[in-house]
Design a protein around this motif. Structure first.
Motif, PDB file in Angstrom:
ATOM      1  N   SER A 111     -56.741  -9.823  52.789  1.00 48.43           N
ATOM      2  CA  SER A 111     -55.881 -11.077  54.638  1.00 48.43           C
ATOM      3  C   SER A 111     -56.751 -11.772  54.905  1.00 48.43           C
ATOM      4  O   SER A 111     -58.054 -11.178  54.623  1.00 48.43           O
ATOM      5  N   TRP A 112     -56.616 -12.627  55.954  1.00 48.32           N
ATOM      6  CA  TRP A 112     -57.278 -13.189  56.905  1.00 48.32           C
ATOM      7  C   TRP A 112     -57.172 -13.545  57.935  1.00 48.32           C
ATOM      8  O   TRP A 112     -55.512 -13.814  58.438  1.00 48.32           O
ATOM      9  N   THR A 113     -57.450 -13.614  58.999  1.00 46.14           N
ATOM     10  CA  THR A 113     -56.163 -14.363  60.320  1.00 46.14           C
ATOM     11  C   THR A 113     -56.051 -15.774  60.365  1.00 46.14           C
ATOM     12  O   THR A 113     -57.500 -16.328  60.183  1.00 46.14           O
ATOM     13  N   ALA A 114     -54.931 -16.468  60.478  1.00 48.02           N
ATOM     14  CA  ALA A 114     -54.925 -18.435  60.781  1.00 48.02           C
ATOM     15  C   ALA A 114     -55.433 -18.182  61.550  1.00 48.02           C
ATOM     16  O   ALA A 114     -54.895 -17.975  63.228  1.00 48.02           O
ATOM     17  N   PRO A 115     -55.877 -19.803  62.161  1.00 46.32           N
ATOM     18  CA  PRO A 115     -55.964 -20.391  63.802  1.00 46.32           C
ATOM     19  C   PRO A 115     -54.941 -20.392  64.280  1.00 46.32           C
ATOM     20  O   PRO A 115     -54.290 -20.180  65.306  1.00 46.32           O
ATOM     21  N   PHE A 116     -53.554 -20.635  63.243  1.00 47.96           N
ATOM     22  CA  PHE A 116     -52.603 -20.936  64.170  1.00 47.96           C
ATOM     23  C   PHE A 116     -50.591 -20.818  62.939  1.00 47.96           C
ATOM     24  O   PHE A 116     -51.574 -20.450  61.760  1.00 47.96           O
ATOM     25  N   PHE A 117     -50.572 -20.112  63.169  1.00 45.97           N
ATOM     26  CA  PHE A 117     -48.577 -21.155  62.174  1.00 45.97           C
ATOM     27  C   PHE A 117     -47.732 -21.757  62.664  1.00 45.97           C
ATOM     28  O   PHE A 117     -47.976 -21.357  64.162  1.00 45.97           O
ATOM     29  N   PRO A 118     -47.597 -22.182  62.004  1.00 48.22           N
ATOM     30  CA  PRO A 118     -47.074 -23.308  61.825  1.00 48.22           C
ATOM     31  C   PRO A 118     -45.176 -22.946  62.429  1.00 48.22           C
ATOM     32  O   PRO A 118     -44.373 -21.918  62.210  1.00 48.22           O
ATOM     33  N   ARG A 119     -44.933 -24.124  63.836  1.00 48.78           N
ATOM     34  CA  ARG A 119     -43.992 -23.248  64.639  1.00 48.78           C
ATOM     35  C   ARG A 119     -42.734 -23.912  63.489  1.00 48.78           C
ATOM     36  O   ARG A 119     -41.696 -23.482  63.136  1.00 48.78           O
ATOM     37  N   ALA A 120     -42.858 -25.349  62.905  1.00 46.40           N
ATOM     38  CA  ALA A 120     -41.716 -26.133  61.634  1.00 46.40           C
ATOM     39  C   ALA A 120     -42.703 -25.580  60.351  1.00 46.40           C
ATOM     40  O   ALA A 120     -43.438 -26.201  60.902  1.00 46.40           O
ATOM     41  N   GLY A 121     -41.774 -25.635  59.239  1.00 50.68           N
ATOM     42  CA  GLY A 121     -42.631 -25.711  58.394  1.00 50.68           C
ATOM     43  C   GLY A 121     -43.142 -24.834  57.471  1.00 50.68           C
ATOM     44  O   GLY A 121     -42.439 -22.871  58.323  1.00 50.68           O
ATOM     45  N   ALA A 122     -44.086 -24.621  56.789  1.00 54.81           N
ATOM     46  CA  ALA A 122     -43.886 -23.405  56.801  1.00 54.81           C
ATOM     47  C   ALA A 122     -45.732 -23.300  56.227  1.00 54.81           C
ATOM     48  O   ALA A 122     -46.334 -24.533  56.195  1.00 54.81           O
ATOM     49  N   ASP A 158     -44.136 -15.108  60.667  1.00 58.45           N
ATOM     50  CA  ASP A 158     -45.033 -16.354  61.355  1.00 58.45           C
ATOM     51  C   ASP A 158     -46.308 -15.264  62.295  1.00 58.45           C
ATOM     52  O   ASP A 158     -46.972 -16.270  62.946  1.00 58.45           O
ATOM     53  N   SER A 159     -46.253 -13.878  62.023  1.00 59.84           N
ATOM     54  CA  SER A 159     -47.711 -13.706  62.432  1.00 59.84           C
ATOM     55  C   SER A 159     -48.670 -14.533  62.353  1.00 59.84           C
ATOM     56  O   SER A 159     -48.701 -15.002  60.731  1.00 59.84           O
ATOM     57  N   THR A 160     -49.812 -14.986  62.464  1.00 58.31           N
ATOM     58  CA  THR A 160     -50.766 -15.049  62.138  1.00 58.31           C
ATOM     59  C   THR A 160     -52.417 -14.141  61.123  1.00 58.31           C
ATOM     60  O   THR A 160     -53.440 -14.795  61.094  1.00 58.31           O
ATOM     61  N   LYS A 161     -52.094 -13.332  61.787  1.00 55.92           N
ATOM     62  CA  LYS A 161     -51.996 -12.419  60.625  1.00 55.92           C
ATOM     63  C   LYS A 161     -51.481 -12.200  59.037  1.00 55.92           C
ATOM     64  O   LYS A 161     -50.945 -12.065  59.146  1.00 55.92           O
ATOM     65  N   ILE A 162     -52.336 -12.911  57.721  1.00 54.11           N
ATOM     66  CA  ILE A 162     -51.821 -12.583  56.814  1.00 54.11           C
ATOM     67  C   ILE A 162     -52.600 -11.976  55.561  1.00 54.11           C
ATOM     68  O   ILE A 162     -54.155 -11.727  55.632  1.00 54.11           O
ATOM     69  N   GLY A 163     -51.318 -10.773  55.778  1.00 54.19           N
ATOM     70  CA  GLY A 163     -51.889 -10.319  54.417  1.00 54.19           C
ATOM     71  C   GLY A 163     -51.205  -9.836  52.949  1.00 54.19           C
ATOM     72  O   GLY A 163     -49.539  -9.975  53.375  1.00 54.19           O
ATOM     73  N   PHE A 164     -51.552  -9.704  52.148  1.00 53.59           N
ATOM     74  CA  PHE A 164     -50.179  -9.848  51.011  1.00 53.59           C
ATOM     75  C   PHE A 164     -51.541  -8.632  49.744  1.00 53.59           C
ATOM     76  O   PHE A 164     -52.649  -8.863  50.240  1.00 53.59           O
ATOM     77  N   ASN A 165     -51.140  -8.580  48.513  1.00 55.55           N
ATOM     78  CA  ASN A 165     -51.422  -7.372  48.142  1.00 55.55           C
ATOM     79  C   ASN A 165     -51.082  -7.868  47.168  1.00 55.55           C
ATOM     80  O   ASN A 165     -49.914  -7.941  46.042  1.00 55.55           O
ATOM     81  N   ILE A 166     -52.496  -7.485  45.821  1.00 57.88           N
ATOM     82  CA  ILE A 166     -51.945  -8.264  44.593  1.00 57.88           C
ATOM     83  C   ILE A 166     -51.885  -7.156  43.338  1.00 57.88           C
ATOM     84  O   ILE A 166     -52.545  -6.036  43.835  1.00 57.88           O
ATOM     85  N   ARG A 167     -51.082  -7.184  42.653  1.00 53.58           N
ATOM     86  CA  ARG A 167     -50.369  -5.850  42.196  1.00 53.58           C
ATOM     87  C   ARG A 167     -51.553  -6.516  40.171  1.00 53.58           C
ATOM     88  O   ARG A 167     -51.944  -8.032  40.147  1.00 53.58           O
TER      89      ARG A 167
END
Length: 683
Positions: A111-122, A158-167
């Motif tokens: 996980s990390w914190t992105a400076p922003f999440f795009p309003r449009a796009g991905a 659309d949260s700026t807190k990006i987190g995911f799990n790797i199995r």
């Protein structure tokens, strides 16, 4: 059991405008290094200072617009301050190094914190390992990813807190994770490095296992790290554990250095390598300590005498023996024996086993020889020296003279040196000589020769008179060893008397020469042993020889009548006795035609007036009595007659005439000369 690493939240300045400054600084993470970049003129000089954790570097002035800090994973944070020369304004940025560690087969949260999440796009999550690839695409309404491998955990999407799990982590999952709107965001600051630990490879021990004792052996525990990514693994070298016979050693370095001793051949060495995890233990190795033998051992141990020799009688056997040596690798062991006569060594066995050996006197040593194959110059020898016992016997291998010639008299001795084989040396007191007069009362000396069993018995045999001529036998402890013969010395010229050459025509023997040779001989010469050779080297068969004793016990006169016809018959005439040259005379043409005034010659062929007197007397007597009667018969028959040489006792005239020959004698008061007329048949 699955291990889960807690989520690491990273909050850091991805793009910083330094307060009070005019430079804009950004950062990138590139294969373990952090690259700081700022806007500005590439021709402009800048003063740069780096802070690694709490350590400040010196100011460094460079004409660049970027600066790289290598091996960023060694630090928790890295800061940079960039100034223009003469400007005290600070342009700073701090990069926080975020690391997450996991193990193969585990699951991990990133996980990390992105400076922003795009309003449009991905918003795309990128993984930079061996390659750069996108793994998750997030929009405000959802996320797209490989659900068997990943699970996106942030809500709302659309949260700026990006987190995911790797199995089910594998080494290929290691690397740098970050996200953004474009692929360039994969290297931008603010991401997380995933470190995946795995056991190091099973080590292999390398090094020279075959090494000489008292040398140093270097064993290397060769393994490689399976931790990923590589730019992390190279910063954390493996540590090592060494074992000898399952006992842990204190050495933790990759190389084990030890001094080699003989007993190391019983040791088994192994090792393990460790990062976060420890490897399997290596296969054990055994050091092969090489060493030369300290000594050679011969069994059974020979029983030596006080001279450190093995006493054995000639013809008996010794052995068998076994020669061994403690050496590694095994030594090459052979046996040789030394021949005392030649001094050379000869092969007798190609291994350490020596079979029973029949001993003779020429064998002085049996030698066990050990050679160390790794060192061709090494050789160790153990010898069995022999004391070969043999009874005295005559040495037929040496040259020896069995016949001797000698005069007789009170001061006459014949030196005789007899080669003897014996061990131990013969005792001089047990050596005796016996001869024609019985056992001799003399002492002999024994001299050691070039080998231990060869001796020389030196004796001086007295020859007091003629009764001492004959055979002499050397005895040792009454056992006969050798017999020698001592005879009277061979005849020789009597240099105190004259050699005469007379014209045979003066006594009616035309074409002949009468030669009178004075000699000395201790024994009675035999006319049958006398021969003459003409100038062509041919033996003269048509001759007459007469022997008579003159004044003195050993003085004799040999008178020979030699045929001389033609110029080819003039030259050197040689008289031989038993094939040995006695004298050489020169017969010239004038000796056939000479007058009575030149008839005598000394040994050097000088003339003597004595010959004139004798020749005159002989001529008158012979001419008066027989010349007229027999001259015809002489010339008609002398070439066909057989000649016979009669030999009489000392003091008597000896004639070489046919039966019924007439003998002429002429006497004067000074000498007696006896001649024989050849082939004169009595009327």
């Amino acid at each position: 059991m699955e291990r889960v690493i807690c989520t690491c939240f990273v909050v850091c300045g991805l793009l910083s405008i330094v307060q009070g400054g005019s430079l804009i600084i950004s950062e990138k993470f590139m294969n373990g290094d952090v690259l700081f970049l700022w806007n500005g003129d590439i021709a402009q000089e800048y003063d740069i200072q780096i802070t690694m954790d709490k350590t400040l570097s010196d100011w460094d002035r460079q004409t660049v617009t970027q600066y790289t800090v290598e091996d960023a994973l060694l630090y928790d944070s890295i800061g940079i301050d960039v100034r223009l020369p003469g400007d005290s304004s600070n342009n700073k940025m701090t990069y926080s190094v975020s690391k997450v560690e996991s193990y193969v087969g585990d699951s991990v949260n990133i996980s990390w914190t992105a400076p922003f999440f795009p309003r449009a796009g991905a918003y795309t999550v990128y993984h930079t390992g061996n390659v750069n690839r996108s793994i998750i695409v997030v929009t405000s309404s959802g996320a797209t990813f490989d659900q068997t491998k990943y699970e996106y955990q942030s809500r709302p999407f659309d949260s700026t807190k990006i987190g995911f799990n790797i199995r089910d982590i594998s080494r290929t999952d290691a690397g740098y994770y970050n996200g953004g709107l474009s692929p360039e965001a994969a290297w931008s600051g603010g991401g997380v490095v995933l470190i995946v630990h795995d056991t190091p490879s099973k080590p292999k021990i390398q090094g020279n296992l075959n090494i000489m004792v008292d040398s140093y052996s270097n064993l290397t525990c060769s393994s490689f790290s399976n931790t990923a990514p590589e730019y992390y693994a190279r910063l954390h070298p493996l540590s090592y554990t060494w074992y000898v016979n399952n006992t842990k050693l204190s050495e933790t370095r990759e190389t084990l250095m030890l001094r080699v001793f003989r007993d190391h051949k019983y040791n088994h060495y192994s090792c393990t390598a460790k990062a976060k995890l420890e490897s399997d233990r290596s296969d054990p190795v055994i050091i092969n300590p090489m060493y030369t033998p300290d000594k050679l051992t011969i069994l059974p141990e020979p029983l030596l005498n006080s001279d450190d020799k093995l006493a054995v009688k000639e013809g008996e056997t010794i052995g068998p023996y076994t020669c061994t040596a403690d050496c590694n690798p095994p030594c090459d062991i052979t046996w040789k024996y030394k021949d005392s006569t030649s001094g050379g060594f000869f092969d007798v066995a190609s291994t350490g086993s020596l079979d029973s050996q029949i001993v003779n006197r020429s064998i002085g040593v049996y030698r066990c020889i050990s050679k160390f194959l790794p060192d061709s110059s090494f050789k160790k020898i153990e010898s069995i020296r022999l004391d070969v016992l043999c009874r005295p016997m005559f040495d037929y291998m040496d040259e020896f003279k069995t016949r001797y010639g000698c005069k007789s008299g009170d001061s006459m001795y014949v030196p005789v040196s007899v080669p003897i084989i014996a061990n131990p040396p013969p005792k001089e007191s047990d050596i005796t000589w016996s001869g024609p007069t019985g056992q001799l009362a003399i002492c002999s000396n024994v001299l050691q020769q070039n080998v231990i069993y060869k001796h020389l018995v030196k004796s001086f045999i007295p020859i007091k008179d003629r009764n001492f001529f004959g055979n002499y036998t050397l005895k040792y402890e009454r056992e006969s060893l050798i017999t020698v013969t001592i005879s009277a010395e061979e005849l020789r010229i009597n240099k105190s008397d004259l050699t005469e050459i007379n014209n045979g025509g003066l006594i009616g023997l035309e074409g002949t020469v009468v030669v009178k040779v004075p000699i000395i001989s201790d024994s009675l010469p035999l006319t049958s042993h006398i021969t003459w050779l003409n100038p062509n080297g041919l033996m003269i068969s048509d001759k007459s020889i007469v022997l008579q004793q003159t004044d003195g016990l050993y003085n004799y006169l040999i008178t020979s009548i030699l045929p001389v016809s033609g110029a080819k018959q003039f030259g050197n005439y040689r008289m031989l006795y038993d094939g040995n040259l006695i004298t050489t005379i020169i017969i010239k043409e004038k000796d056939i035609n000479m007058s009575p005034s030149a008839v005598l010659r000394k040994g050097n062929n000088s003339l003597s007036t004595m010959g004139l007197l004798i020749s005159t007397i002989l001529l008158s007597v012979l001419g008066t009595v027989f010349l007229g009667i027999n001259i015809y018969h002489l010339y008609s028959r002398r070439k066909q007659a057989n000649r016979k040489h009669d030999e009489n006792s000392i003091g008597t005239a000896f004639y070489a005439t046919q039966p019924n020959e007439q003998t002429y004698r002429n006497e004067n008061k000074t000498e007696e000369h006896i001649y024989s007329a050849i082939d004169l048949q009595q009327e």
